[in-house]
Design a protein around this motif. Structure first.
Motif, PDB file in Angstrom:
ATOM      1  N   GLY A 272      -6.614  12.071  13.581  1.00 14.25           N
ATOM      2  CA  GLY A 272      -5.621  11.045  13.896  1.00 14.25           C
ATOM      3  C   GLY A 272      -4.399  11.632  14.591  1.00 14.25           C
ATOM      4  N   SER A 273      -3.416  10.760  14.868  1.00 10.71           N
ATOM      5  CA  SER A 273      -2.167  11.226  15.474  1.00 10.71           C
ATOM      6  C   SER A 273      -1.027  10.493  14.785  1.00 10.71           C
ATOM      7  N   ASP A 274       0.192  11.019  14.951  1.00 10.92           N
ATOM      8  CA  ASP A 274       1.338  10.396  14.280  1.00 10.92           C
ATOM      9  C   ASP A 274       1.479   8.933  14.693  1.00 10.92           C
ATOM     10  N   ASP A 275       1.282   8.648  15.994  1.00 11.33           N
ATOM     11  CA  ASP A 275       1.445   7.271  16.470  1.00 11.33           C
ATOM     12  C   ASP A 275       0.388   6.346  15.872  1.00 11.33           C
ATOM     13  N   GLU A 276      -0.859   6.824  15.863  1.00 15.64           N
ATOM     14  CA  GLU A 276      -1.931   5.989  15.272  1.00 15.64           C
ATOM     15  C   GLU A 276      -1.646   5.735  13.797  1.00 15.64           C
ATOM     16  N   ASN A 277      -1.127   6.764  13.127  1.00 14.21           N
ATOM     17  CA  ASN A 277      -0.888   6.636  11.689  1.00 14.21           C
ATOM     18  C   ASN A 277       0.158   5.566  11.367  1.00 14.21           C
ATOM     19  N   LEU A 278       1.134   5.381  12.290  1.00 15.18           N
ATOM     20  CA  LEU A 278       2.180   4.373  12.050  1.00 15.18           C
ATOM     21  C   LEU A 278       1.576   2.980  11.837  1.00 15.18           C
ATOM     22  N   ILE A 279       0.470   2.734  12.525  1.00 13.50           N
ATOM     23  CA  ILE A 279      -0.196   1.434  12.395  1.00 13.50           C
ATOM     24  C   ILE A 279      -1.253   1.485  11.297  1.00 13.50           C
ATOM     25  N   LEU A 280      -1.981   2.626  11.283  1.00 17.78           N
ATOM     26  CA  LEU A 280      -3.116   2.751  10.353  1.00 17.78           C
ATOM     27  C   LEU A 280      -2.689   2.721   8.883  1.00 17.78           C
ATOM     28  N   TYR A 281      -1.665   3.496   8.534  1.00 18.55           N
ATOM     29  CA  TYR A 281      -1.313   3.654   7.115  1.00 18.55           C
ATOM     30  C   TYR A 281      -0.971   2.319   6.443  1.00 18.55           C
ATOM     31  N   PRO A 282      -0.006   1.524   6.997  1.00 14.10           N
ATOM     32  CA  PRO A 282       0.330   0.280   6.285  1.00 14.10           C
ATOM     33  C   PRO A 282      -0.859  -0.679   6.202  1.00 14.10           C
ATOM     34  N   ALA A 283      -1.673  -0.712   7.272  1.00 15.19           N
ATOM     35  CA  ALA A 283      -2.813  -1.642   7.260  1.00 15.19           C
ATOM     36  C   ALA A 283      -3.831  -1.207   6.209  1.00 15.19           C
ATOM     37  N   ALA A 284      -4.117   0.104   6.165  1.00 14.88           N
ATOM     38  CA  ALA A 284      -5.117   0.599   5.208  1.00 14.88           C
ATOM     39  C   ALA A 284      -4.631   0.411   3.772  1.00 14.88           C
ATOM     40  N   LEU A 285      -3.359   0.748   3.520  1.00 10.36           N
ATOM     41  CA  LEU A 285      -2.851   0.658   2.147  1.00 10.36           C
ATOM     42  C   LEU A 285      -2.835  -0.793   1.664  1.00 10.36           C
ATOM     43  N   ALA A 286      -2.549  -1.745   2.560  1.00 14.65           N
ATOM     44  CA  ALA A 286      -2.559  -3.159   2.169  1.00 14.65           C
ATOM     45  C   ALA A 286      -3.986  -3.583   1.807  1.00 14.65           C
ATOM     46  N   GLU A 287      -4.939  -3.093   2.589  1.00 12.24           N
ATOM     47  CA  GLU A 287      -6.339  -3.457   2.339  1.00 12.24           C
ATOM     48  C   GLU A 287      -6.826  -2.864   1.012  1.00 12.24           C
ATOM     49  N   TRP A 288      -6.410  -1.642   0.726  1.00  9.34           N
ATOM     50  CA  TRP A 288      -6.862  -1.000  -0.510  1.00  9.34           C
ATOM     51  C   TRP A 288      -6.254  -1.690  -1.741  1.00  9.34           C
ATOM     52  N   ALA A 289      -5.044  -2.227  -1.582  1.00 11.60           N
ATOM     53  CA  ALA A 289      -4.455  -2.989  -2.697  1.00 11.60           C
ATOM     54  C   ALA A 289      -5.258  -4.276  -2.921  1.00 11.60           C
ATOM     55  N   ARG A 290      -5.733  -4.875  -1.819  1.00 14.51           N
ATOM     56  CA  ARG A 290      -6.520  -6.112  -1.953  1.00 14.51           C
ATOM     57  C   ARG A 290      -7.799  -5.867  -2.760  1.00 14.51           C
ATOM     58  N   VAL A 291      -8.507  -4.768  -2.437  1.00 18.12           N
ATOM     59  CA  VAL A 291      -9.821  -4.589  -3.076  1.00 18.12           C
ATOM     60  C   VAL A 291      -9.719  -3.998  -4.485  1.00 18.12           C
ATOM     61  N   THR A 292      -8.556  -3.468  -4.857  1.00 21.03           N
ATOM     62  CA  THR A 292      -8.447  -2.804  -6.177  1.00 21.03           C
ATOM     63  C   THR A 292      -8.027  -3.815  -7.250  1.00 21.03           C
ATOM     64  N   ARG A 293      -8.741  -3.810  -8.349  1.00 22.22           N
ATOM     65  CA  ARG A 293      -8.419  -4.723  -9.458  1.00 22.22           C
ATOM     66  C   ARG A 293      -7.128  -4.301 -10.137  1.00 22.22           C
ATOM     67  N   ARG A 294      -6.508  -5.234 -10.891  1.00 25.11           N
ATOM     68  CA  ARG A 294      -5.314  -4.869 -11.674  1.00 25.11           C
ATOM     69  C   ARG A 294      -5.649  -3.763 -12.660  1.00 25.11           C
ATOM     70  N   GLY A 295      -4.777  -2.799 -12.803  1.00 30.53           N
ATOM     71  CA  GLY A 295      -5.047  -1.682 -13.714  1.00 30.53           C
ATOM     72  C   GLY A 295      -5.867  -0.593 -13.047  1.00 30.53           C
ATOM     73  N   GLY A 296      -6.375  -0.867 -11.830  1.00 31.06           N
ATOM     74  CA  GLY A 296      -7.156   0.144 -11.105  1.00 31.06           C
ATOM     75  C   GLY A 296      -6.249   1.272 -10.632  1.00 31.06           C
ATOM     76  N   ARG A 297      -6.869   2.326 -10.112  1.00 34.04           N
ATOM     77  CA  ARG A 297      -6.101   3.511  -9.696  1.00 34.04           C
ATOM     78  C   ARG A 297      -6.296   3.790  -8.207  1.00 34.04           C
ATOM     79  N   MET A 298      -5.273   4.353  -7.636  1.00 32.59           N
ATOM     80  CA  MET A 298      -5.404   4.847  -6.252  1.00 32.59           C
ATOM     81  C   MET A 298      -4.843   6.274  -6.213  1.00 32.59           C
ATOM     82  N   VAL A 299      -5.621   7.186  -5.668  1.00 27.93           N
ATOM     83  CA  VAL A 299      -5.139   8.559  -5.477  1.00 27.93           C
ATOM     84  C   VAL A 299      -5.319   8.884  -3.997  1.00 27.93           C
ATOM     85  N   ALA A 300      -4.220   9.280  -3.364  1.00 27.11           N
ATOM     86  CA  ALA A 300      -4.274   9.520  -1.920  1.00 27.11           C
ATOM     87  C   ALA A 300      -3.614  10.851  -1.604  1.00 27.11           C
TER      88      ALA A 300
END
Ligand code: SAM
Length: 342
Positions: A272-300
């Motif tokens: 990746g690149s810094d510029d791509e990451n500016l768009i990728l990170y918020p979109a990916a993190l929002a999606e991962w919150a959607r699919v994770t159940r309450r009480g679930g864990r995320m390690v990044a």
């Protein structure tokens, strides 16, 4: 019998916990620890130490109460060193150790050349200063008078996993992956998902840590998926892990369907690149919150620390940050973040 565990800086607590839970009272940590390593006494079989997952390498420590390395050339001392080498070689299939190297303060001095020649003539291994199977370190003892000879107990570092048949630029150090898996608090009820799986390191380390209901991962790159598939085969896990070509910002997974998201995001250097990451990170993190159940864990893990931390306020609407580790790997200081879904 005394040993030193080499650990990625920042992951000492994981190595300490793994040693303590694996060996219990049989293992005693040294009271005086040198900086940057973890020393312990362990009377059990050396082969048990080869199974550790969060340490980079294990060395057998031989302490010699001598004022100078020249004294190591004495018959008794040399016999002790070569005896240890024979013991370690005997733990592995024949042919595992064909070459050796020595790292020492003043390794080109006449004394070390004679030590090298003595080992060469006893073991019949060839000396290769750049890349060798047997690795020996000789240094003044760090916590008491005398000198120490440390001999690595495996032909490769333990972090160079046997399952890795395909490497790719940006692949995660397997001991960091094992530590991240430990942070997910693995349970047999887990649906574990690894978006941006690359060569598969996190999924494989998760599967090796214990059973789960389901382990899966995706990547957008065909090449990465081919590499992951080869490594899953190498680990004998191809049937147990689902690999999908999918964009991690739009997962084909139901809402609240995952217990654990574990991810190594593009660091912006090799992947990746810094510029791509500016768009990728918020979109990916929002999606991962959607699919994770309450009480679930995320390690990044990421090296794009400033970007990741700029998103923490937004993340904390849905996630509780539970731990953060700054580690040191390959000249970089990536960070590991652990969250629990609110
Ligand atoms: C840092 S690498 C992961 C390395 C992996 N942990 C390993 O050990 O090999 C990041 C990965 O994210 C993937 N990637 C980047 N953008 C993606 C996206 N939008 N969806 C899925 N994967 C993506 C890249 O192809 C790359 O394989």
């Amino acid at each position: 019998m005394h040993y030193e565990a080499e650990v990625l800086p920042g992951l000492e607590s994981f190595a300490r916990a793994e040693l303590a839970t694996t060996f219990g009272d049989a293992l005693q940590f040294h009271r005086n620890q040198p900086t940057d390593s973890l020393r312990f006494a362990y009377p059990g079989s050396l082969s048990n130490l080869l199974l550790l997952r969060t340490v980079v390498a294990i060395y057998r420590i031989e302490h010699f109460a001598v004022p100078r390395p020249r004294a190591l050339l004495g018959h008794q001392h040399l016999q002790r060193i070569t005896g240890r080498i024979d013991h370690i070689r005997g733990m592995h299939p024949s042919g595992s150790f064909l070459t050796f190297r020595i790292s020492a303060a003043g390794s080109e001095s006449a004394v070390f050349i004679r030590i090298k020649e003595a080992i060469e003539s006893h073991t019949r291994m060839a000396y290769n200063p750049d890349d060798a199977d047997l690795f020996i370190r000789i240094f003044p003892a760090p916590t008491e008078p005398g000198w120490e000879v440390l001999i690595r107990i495996s032909p490769r570092p333990l972090s160079a996993r046997g399952w890795r048949v395909c490497d790719m630029p940006g692949a995660l150090n397997a001991t960091a992956a094992a530590a991240m898996v430990a942070l997910t608090e693995p349970s047999e009820d887990d649906v574990f998902y690894n978006p941006m799986c690359g060569s598969g390191t996190l999924m494989i380390e998760r599967a090796l840590a214990g059973p789960a209901i389901r382990i899966g991962g995706c990547d957008i790159s065909k090449e990465a998926l081919r590499c992951a598939a080869a490594n899953l085969n190498g680990a004998g896990l191809a049937k147990h892990i689902e690999l999908t070509k999918m964009d991690a910002t739009g997962l084909d997974l139901p809402t609240d369907s995952v217990d654990v998201v574990c991810a190594d995001l593009p660091w912006g250097q090799l992947a990746g690149s810094d510029d791509e990451n500016l768009i990728l990170y918020p979109a990916a993190l929002a999606e991962w919150a959607r699919v994770t159940r309450r009480g679930g864990r995320m390690v990044a893990i990421t090296h794009a620390v400033r970007l990741f931390e700029s998103l923490l306020d937004r993340l904390e609407r849905e996630w509780q940050l539970s731990a953060e580790y700054r580690i040191f790997q390959g000249g970089l200081h990536p960070r590991i973040y652990a969250f629990r879904r609110k």
